[in-house]
Scaffold this motif. Structure first.
Motif, short mmCIF file in Angstrom:
data_model
loop_
_atom_site.label_atom_id
_atom_site.label_comp_id
_atom_site.label_asym_id
_atom_site.label_seq_id
_atom_site.Cartn_x
_atom_site.Cartn_y
_atom_site.Cartn_z
N UNK A 101 -42.99 -15.57 -68.15
CA UNK A 101 -42.57 -16.88 -68.68
C UNK A 101 -41.08 -17.01 -68.86
N UNK A 102 -40.67 -18.04 -68.99
CA UNK A 102 -39.17 -18.46 -69.00
C UNK A 102 -39.13 -18.45 -70.61
N UNK A 103 -37.99 -17.41 -70.80
CA UNK A 103 -37.52 -17.28 -72.43
C UNK A 103 -36.76 -18.59 -72.95
N UNK A 104 -35.68 -18.97 -72.11
CA UNK A 104 -34.79 -20.31 -72.44
C UNK A 104 -34.09 -20.57 -71.26
N UNK A 105 -33.87 -21.52 -70.97
CA UNK A 105 -33.07 -22.26 -70.05
C UNK A 105 -32.65 -23.71 -70.29
N UNK A 106 -31.29 -24.22 -69.85
CA UNK A 106 -30.90 -25.59 -70.07
C UNK A 106 -30.03 -25.67 -68.94
N UNK A 107 -29.97 -26.72 -67.98
CA UNK A 107 -29.47 -26.93 -66.87
C UNK A 107 -27.79 -26.87 -67.15
N UNK A 108 -27.04 -26.45 -66.47
CA UNK A 108 -25.58 -26.29 -66.55
C UNK A 108 -25.24 -25.25 -67.92
N UNK A 109 -25.95 -24.58 -68.37
CA UNK A 109 -25.55 -23.52 -69.30
C UNK A 109 -25.97 -22.28 -68.67
N UNK A 110 -25.12 -21.22 -69.16
CA UNK A 110 -25.21 -19.78 -68.82
C UNK A 110 -25.69 -19.01 -70.19
N UNK A 111 -26.84 -18.40 -69.79
CA UNK A 111 -27.45 -17.80 -70.70
C UNK A 111 -27.95 -16.35 -70.04
N UNK A 112 -27.34 -15.10 -70.62
CA UNK A 112 -27.55 -14.18 -69.73
C UNK A 112 -27.49 -12.68 -70.58
N UNK A 113 -27.88 -11.56 -69.80
CA UNK A 113 -27.46 -10.42 -70.23
C UNK A 113 -28.56 -10.27 -71.71
N UNK A 114 -29.95 -10.37 -71.64
CA UNK A 114 -30.83 -10.27 -72.74
C UNK A 114 -31.24 -8.93 -72.98
N UNK A 115 -31.57 -8.60 -74.18
CA UNK A 115 -31.90 -7.30 -74.85
C UNK A 115 -33.16 -7.69 -75.62
N UNK A 116 -34.14 -6.73 -75.34
CA UNK A 116 -35.42 -6.97 -76.02
C UNK A 116 -35.82 -5.86 -77.08
#
Length: 144
Positions: A101-116
């Motif tokens: 599944x997709x955790x988080x997204x929004x066009x034209x935004x950078x979300x990266x380096x997840x840690x779980x």
């Protein structure tokens, strides 16, 4: 970090889970050294978590011994959209992937380096990631 590194992390975590109160650890062999003096046990064949034409990276793995599964997270860069988002997949101890599944997204935004991480008390996963808001040079850390 490459998909191979993520797999090595998954194998290492699986080895720890199997050694601590789970079913007996299967026969293992030792892989080539990762660095001088450091070896990683090879438990089984690689698990293909996610494959597409996009740039995927920064994998992270958490184990949930109560449900006998792992949660693998990673980020995906969408070229041309200036969008980077976070994805996750549940992986069973035998290597099956019952859901992703997709955790988080929004066009034209950078979300990266997840840690779980897994919270055994609350029986839930916790995912932290870095975000750079549009037009900003500042980095922010969020949690889901």
């Amino acid at each position: 970090m490459t998909a191979r590194h993520a797999l090595l992390i998954l194998v290492a975590v699986l080895s720890i889970v199997l050694a601590v109160g789970a079913p007996p650890m299967p026969q293992v062999s030792m892989a080539a050294p990762l660095a001088p003096g450091i070896r990683c046990p090879v438990v089984g064949p690689p698990i293909d978590i996610w494959r597409d034409a996009l740039e995927n990276g920064a994998p992270s793995v958490a184990v949930n011994p109560r449900h006998g599964e792992f949660l693998v997270t990673w980020d995906t860069m969408h070229e041309g959209l200036l969008t980077q988002d976070i994805w996750a997949a549940r992986v069973t101890l035998d290597g099956q992937i019952p859901s992703w599944f997709n955790v988080v997204t929004k066009e034209a935004e950078l979300r990266y380096a997840p840690d779980v991480a897994n919270s055994p008390v609350q029986d839930q996963y916790d995912i932290a990631y870095t975000q750079r808001p549009p037009g900003s040079k500042d980095l922010e850390i969020y949690n889901t």
